[in-house]
Design a protein around this motif. Structure first.
Motif, PDB file in Angstrom:
ATOM      1  N   ARG A 113       5.899   4.102   1.437  1.00 27.15           N
ATOM      2  CA  ARG A 113       5.517   5.325   2.150  1.00 27.15           C
ATOM      3  C   ARG A 113       4.515   6.142   1.340  1.00 27.15           C
ATOM      4  N   ASP A 118       1.052   4.446   1.205  1.00 27.31           N
ATOM      5  CA  ASP A 118       0.334   4.576   2.474  1.00 27.31           C
ATOM      6  C   ASP A 118      -0.158   5.998   2.701  1.00 27.31           C
ATOM      7  N   SER A 119       0.534   6.988   2.132  1.00 23.58           N
ATOM      8  CA  SER A 119       0.168   8.389   2.359  1.00 23.58           C
ATOM      9  C   SER A 119      -0.856   8.898   1.353  1.00 23.58           C
ATOM     10  N   GLY A 155      -6.381   3.767   2.456  1.00 20.98           N
ATOM     11  CA  GLY A 155      -6.015   2.459   3.002  1.00 20.98           C
ATOM     12  C   GLY A 155      -7.140   1.767   3.722  1.00 20.98           C
ATOM     13  N   PRO A 156      -6.834   0.961   4.713  1.00 18.37           N
ATOM     14  CA  PRO A 156      -5.496   0.787   5.328  1.00 18.37           C
ATOM     15  C   PRO A 156      -4.576  -0.114   4.501  1.00 18.37           C
ATOM     16  N   HIS A 157      -3.260   0.131   4.658  1.00 17.53           N
ATOM     17  CA  HIS A 157      -2.267  -0.617   3.896  1.00 17.53           C
ATOM     18  C   HIS A 157      -1.296  -1.403   4.771  1.00 17.53           C
ATOM     19  N   ARG A 190      -2.449   1.275  11.058  1.00 15.78           N
ATOM     20  CA  ARG A 190      -2.168   2.709  11.063  1.00 15.78           C
ATOM     21  C   ARG A 190      -1.216   3.046   9.932  1.00 15.78           C
ATOM     22  N   GLU A 191      -1.019   4.348   9.729  1.00 16.07           N
ATOM     23  CA  GLU A 191      -0.091   4.816   8.692  1.00 16.07           C
ATOM     24  C   GLU A 191       1.342   4.683   9.192  1.00 16.07           C
ATOM     25  N   SER A 230       8.818   2.485   6.775  1.00 14.70           N
ATOM     26  CA  SER A 230       8.766   2.036   5.380  1.00 14.70           C
ATOM     27  C   SER A 230      10.119   1.494   4.932  1.00 14.70           C
TER      28      SER A 230
END
Length: 310
Positions: free
Chosen positions: A222, A225-226, A230-232, A240-241, A247
């Motif tokens: 989490r 990704d924040s 990214g993208p991850h 997308r997130e 997570s």
């Protein structure tokens, strides 16, 4: 005054819950067939426990066996007798159950000796435990030969009643061996529950460490990704997130090495972290099982020493 042993009752309630679950899944609705299934279970288990009051876990085995029978009967009907009438299906379901209960009631004393001499029965009846299944499966396989599409629903219903009636006769004839099978299963149930209680502490410790790894890596995913550009992650084909719950979900399926494919890493960083978590997960499983087994061996050794002193 010693407290009554209610441990078997918890196992029985769990089994009844599973049977209700099977009944609901099989019948789709709370119709008459649902209550026929529940009534068959309640009557069989109650009468069996009244006939053999000392066989708690054998009664649990009977309830589980009836759950399996309900699943097999549904497959049997939907595959070969889907056009049979409702009344024929209900009667056919009850026939083998009623036949078995009637047979063990008539042979109560003979089978009671089998239940009371558990140790001897395990040696004497073990080679024969599954032989009684052969003619039952033979009847079931024979029904696949019937050209079902060429018959009217009334004829299919008659075939269903005839098939299940023949199985009911076979079950009544081998009721002693069926009870031996239930006895063996009941003994295994008892051993399983005893081992489960004895290993409760190390199992909870293993589960605690397992959830710790899930939470830590879930938070890592989490945060990555924040915070890190990214993208991850790709969720159902869309980059997308991810949310916090996603997570945690990704951490669980990664640690268990399931990988459903609905949520996958989209960056090299996340792939590296997920690979590390998989390695830790494999190590955790190996280490956890070894520790549980070591605890079990030490407990058995302490019990042997304790009994040796007495």
């Amino acid at each position: 005054m010693a407290r009554p042993d209610r441990y078997w009752l918890r196992g029985l309630m769990l089994t009844l819950g599973v049977y209700v679950l099977v009944s609901v899944a099989v019948t789709d609705t709370y119709g008459l067939f649902f209550f026929v299934m529940l009534a068959a279970l309640a009557f069989s288990v109650t009468l069996f426990y009244w006939l053999f009051p000392g066989s708690h876990f054998t009664t649990i085995a009977l309830a589980n066996f009836l759950s399996i029978y309900a699943c097999l009967f549904t497959f049997f009907v939907e595959t070969n007798f889907d056009t049979a009438s409702d009344w024929a299906i209900r009667i056919s379901f009850v026939l083998p159950v009623a036949s078995y209960i009637a047979a063990v009631s008539l042979r109560r004393q003979e089978i009671n000796r089998l239940v009371r001499h558990e140790a001897d029965s395990r040696v004497r009846y073990e080679p024969r435990l599954f032989l009684w299944l052969l003619p039952v499966f033979a009847v079931g396989l024979a029904t696949f030969i019937l050209p079902h599409r060429d018959y009217q629903p009334a004829t299919i219903s008659a075939f269903l009643l005839l098939s299940m009636g023949l199985i009911a006769v076979l079950v009544a004839v081998v009721s002693r061996d069926v009870t031996a099978f239930l006895l063996e299963t009941g003994l295994l149930f008892e051993e399983f529950f005893d081992q489960a209680v004895a290993l409760l502490a190390p199992t909870l410790a293993f589960f605690t460490y397992y959830t710790f790894v899930v939470v830590v890596f879930g938070c890592f995913y989490r945060i990555i990704d924040s915070v890190i550009p990214g993208p991850h992650f790709m969720v159902v084909g869309v980059v997308r997130e991810i949310t916090f719950l996603e997570s945690m979900y990704f951490s669980i399926i990664t640690l268990s090495t399931v990988g459903y494919g609905d949520l996958v890493p989209a960056s090299q960083l996340v792939r590296a972290v997920a690979s590390l978590q998989i390695v830790i997960g494999v190590w955790l499983i190996i280490f956890g099982f070894s520790e549980v087994l070591r605890y079990a061996r030490e407990r058995d050794w302490r019990d042997q020493r304790r009994h040796g002193r007495h």
